[in-house]
Design a protein around this motif. Structure first.
Motif, PDB file in Angstrom:
ATOM      1  N   ALA A   7      -4.059  -3.703   9.703  1.00  0.00           N
ATOM      2  CA  ALA A   7      -2.769  -4.411   9.697  1.00  0.00           C
ATOM      3  C   ALA A   7      -2.294  -4.704   8.274  1.00  0.00           C
ATOM      4  N   ALA A   8      -3.162  -4.587   7.293  1.00  0.00           N
ATOM      5  CA  ALA A   8      -2.799  -4.961   5.912  1.00  0.00           C
ATOM      6  C   ALA A   8      -1.630  -4.114   5.413  1.00  0.00           C
ATOM      7  N   ASP A   9      -0.728  -4.775   4.679  1.00  0.00           N
ATOM      8  CA  ASP A   9       0.459  -4.077   4.163  1.00  0.00           C
ATOM      9  C   ASP A   9       0.083  -2.835   3.369  1.00  0.00           C
ATOM     10  N   THR A  10      -0.976  -2.950   2.592  1.00  0.00           N
ATOM     11  CA  THR A  10      -1.373  -1.829   1.734  1.00  0.00           C
ATOM     12  C   THR A  10      -1.727  -0.612   2.581  1.00  0.00           C
ATOM     13  N   THR A  11      -2.499  -0.849   3.647  1.00  0.00           N
ATOM     14  CA  THR A  11      -2.892   0.280   4.505  1.00  0.00           C
ATOM     15  C   THR A  11      -1.666   0.874   5.177  1.00  0.00           C
ATOM     16  N   ARG A  12      -0.773  -0.001   5.676  1.00  0.00           N
ATOM     17  CA  ARG A  12       0.443   0.504   6.338  1.00  0.00           C
ATOM     18  C   ARG A  12       1.263   1.357   5.380  1.00  0.00           C
ATOM     19  N   ALA A  13       1.411   0.854   4.160  1.00  0.00           N
ATOM     20  CA  ALA A  13       2.209   1.593   3.166  1.00  0.00           C
ATOM     21  C   ALA A  13       1.545   2.932   2.837  1.00  0.00           C
ATOM     22  N   ASN A  14       0.226   2.917   2.707  1.00  0.00           N
ATOM     23  CA  ASN A  14      -0.485   4.170   2.400  1.00  0.00           C
ATOM     24  C   ASN A  14      -0.285   5.177   3.527  1.00  0.00           C
ATOM     25  N   LEU A  15      -0.402   4.713   4.764  1.00  0.00           N
ATOM     26  CA  LEU A  15      -0.248   5.633   5.903  1.00  0.00           C
ATOM     27  C   LEU A  15       1.190   6.129   6.019  1.00  0.00           C
ATOM     28  N   ALA A  16       2.143   5.235   5.751  1.00  0.00           N
ATOM     29  CA  ALA A  16       3.549   5.656   5.817  1.00  0.00           C
ATOM     30  C   ALA A  16       3.821   6.731   4.765  1.00  0.00           C
ATOM     31  N   GLY A  17       3.269   6.539   3.579  1.00  0.00           N
ATOM     32  CA  GLY A  17       3.444   7.525   2.509  1.00  0.00           C
ATOM     33  C   GLY A  17       2.846   8.869   2.905  1.00  0.00           C
ATOM     34  N   LEU A  18       1.669   8.828   3.504  1.00  0.00           N
ATOM     35  CA  LEU A  18       1.023  10.078   3.925  1.00  0.00           C
ATOM     36  C   LEU A  18       1.823  10.741   5.049  1.00  0.00           C
TER      37      LEU A  18
END
Ligand code: CTP
Length: 400
Positions: free
Chosen positions: A129-140
């Motif tokens: 749920a962490a913003d960082t993980t979400r952002a990383n996955l969205a970028g990928l």
């Protein structure tokens, strides 16, 4: 022959507890006919030793750029692969990949490969749920990297109500298939409704009338259509079986409920496959309390349920392909042909319940496909997934 026969898969495994399930994934891919090269991160090798994957895949397992064969393997393996699957993909792997960091064999390979990539994230629910993980996955995702899961369910640290748990091997395989197969399919992006299972009609608060349908054929069809890139809704009667988690499922109980669910979807539906075995009879005489067995002989008057398929005629989208099933006991083809015409179908899948290996409650089927154009095609005894693919091939030739 399965979809995986002769395909080359690189399976990247990172260091999460879910990597015990990666052994099963490797095995299932090999059993399906794929050649599987496993690349472990150093942390993954702490959970499962390379020798386990070597025994399961029959191929050397790589863990480092610095071991014999490792030096150029990131380029060679990545170039030769049909797909690279990373399962589990930890938050750390996802972060490194999102930044283009190439500090070990797996991340170097991921950066270099021209093959499509599928990640099966698995991590603690807070980390996902962490913003960082979400952002990383969205970028990928924006760069074309596909993901499957994670799903809601028990984590190593206990039960959870939020996503974090790695998808099951069967779901990961299906998602990889969708990634590879959908570009070549006419079903990609089409709306497909599949019905499956029995329905049941109440007699009183505890008793029902139903049939022996298990839902296996409907589930196989829904999964096969999903693997071809379709937007699939499975309208499923009662039963213990369920499809892969990516498929939208609507649960129904009675034939009337199934009919209503089909009716709601039909105007936007490109393909309807009625694999369900709706209960054929119902009673108006539903007791409000349980009928005592000791009450003597019970006489019930049963009325036929509405024919769902026939009732869809006015709702069908122009050009939609409508498929019915006919499970018969004797004179199957003749009865099938009559139902094809009576229900206004494009295709009917006929089988004989008395033949060994066909019908309800078995994993296999042997069917004849009859078309409204007079065509007839026999699909030899095979697993329900292979039969489902044969049916969808016939559907695709009829899709405009
Ligand atoms: N079907 C339907 N609505 C029903 C019953 C069946 O739409 N109430 C669909 C089934 O899903 C299947 C096809 O019709 O695709 C043929 O089902 P079958 O049970 O063989 O047809 P029936 O019309 O019930 O014929 P029978 O008199 O042989 O039971």
């Amino acid at each position: 022959m399965t979809f995986w026969s002769g395909r080359r898969v690189v399976l990247g495994v990172t260091g999460g507890i879910a990597c015990y399930k990666s052994c099963m994934l490797a095995r299932r891919l090999v059993e399906a006919g794929a050649r599987v090269d496993v690349v472990l991160t150093r942390a993954a090798a702490e959970f499962v030793r390379p020798v386990t994957f070597e025994a399961l895949t029959g191929r050397p397992v790589l863990t480092s750029l610095w071991e014999p064969g490792g030096a150029l393997s990131h380029v060679r393996l990545g170039e030769g692969a049909d797909v690279v699957v990373v399962a589990p993909a930890t938050a750390h792997l996802i972060a490194r990949m999102a930044q283009g960091i190439a500090d070990d064999l797996l991340t170097t390979l991921l950066l270099a490969t021209p093959a499509p990539i599928l990640l099966a994230p698995a991590m603690n629910d807070e980390m996902f749920a962490a913003d960082t993980t979400r952002a990383n996955l969205a970028g990928l995702a924006a760069r074309g990297v596909a993901t499957v899961g994670p799903e809601i369910g028990a984590l190593a640290e206990g039960p959870s109500e939020r996503p974090g748990r790695m998808s099951e091997p069967a779901s990961i395989m299906l998602a990889a298939e969708r990634l590879l197969a959908s570009t070549g399919s006419r079903l990609a992006g089409r709306r497909v409704v599949v019905t499956g299972g029995p329905t049941r009609e109440p007699l009183d608060p505890v008793r029902v009338m139903t049939n022996r349908s298990s839902g296996r054929m409907g589930i196989a069809l829904a999964e096969a259509a999903w693997a071809r890139g379709a937007i699939v809704r499975l309208i499923l009667g009662p039963g213990a079986l369920a499809p892969h988690a990516g498929i939208e499922v609507e649960r129904v109980e009675t034939t009337a409920e199934m009919g209503a669910a089909v009716g709601r979807r039909l105007p936007q539906t490109d393909v309807l496959v009625m694999a369900a075995a709706p209960a054929d009879y119902r009673t108006d005489d539903i007791a409000a309390v349980k009928r005592p067995r000791t009450g003597g002989t019970l006489h019930l008057s049963l009325a036929p349920t509405d024919d769902i398929l026939a009732g869809t005629r006015s709702l069908r989208k122009p050009g939609a392909v409508i498929v019915g099933f006919a499970l018969e006991t004797g004179d199957a083809l003749e009865k099938g042909r009559a139902k094809l015409a009576a229900k206004g179908l494009d295709l009917i899948v006929v089988n004989d319940a008395l033949e060994p290996g066909a019908g309800f409650e078995v994993d296999t089927n042997r069917v004849v496909l009859l078309g409204s154009d007079g065509s007839s095609q026999t699909l030899a005894l095979a697993g329900k997934r292979e039969i489902a693919d044969g049916i969808l091939d016939a559907v695709e030739t009829r899709l405009g």
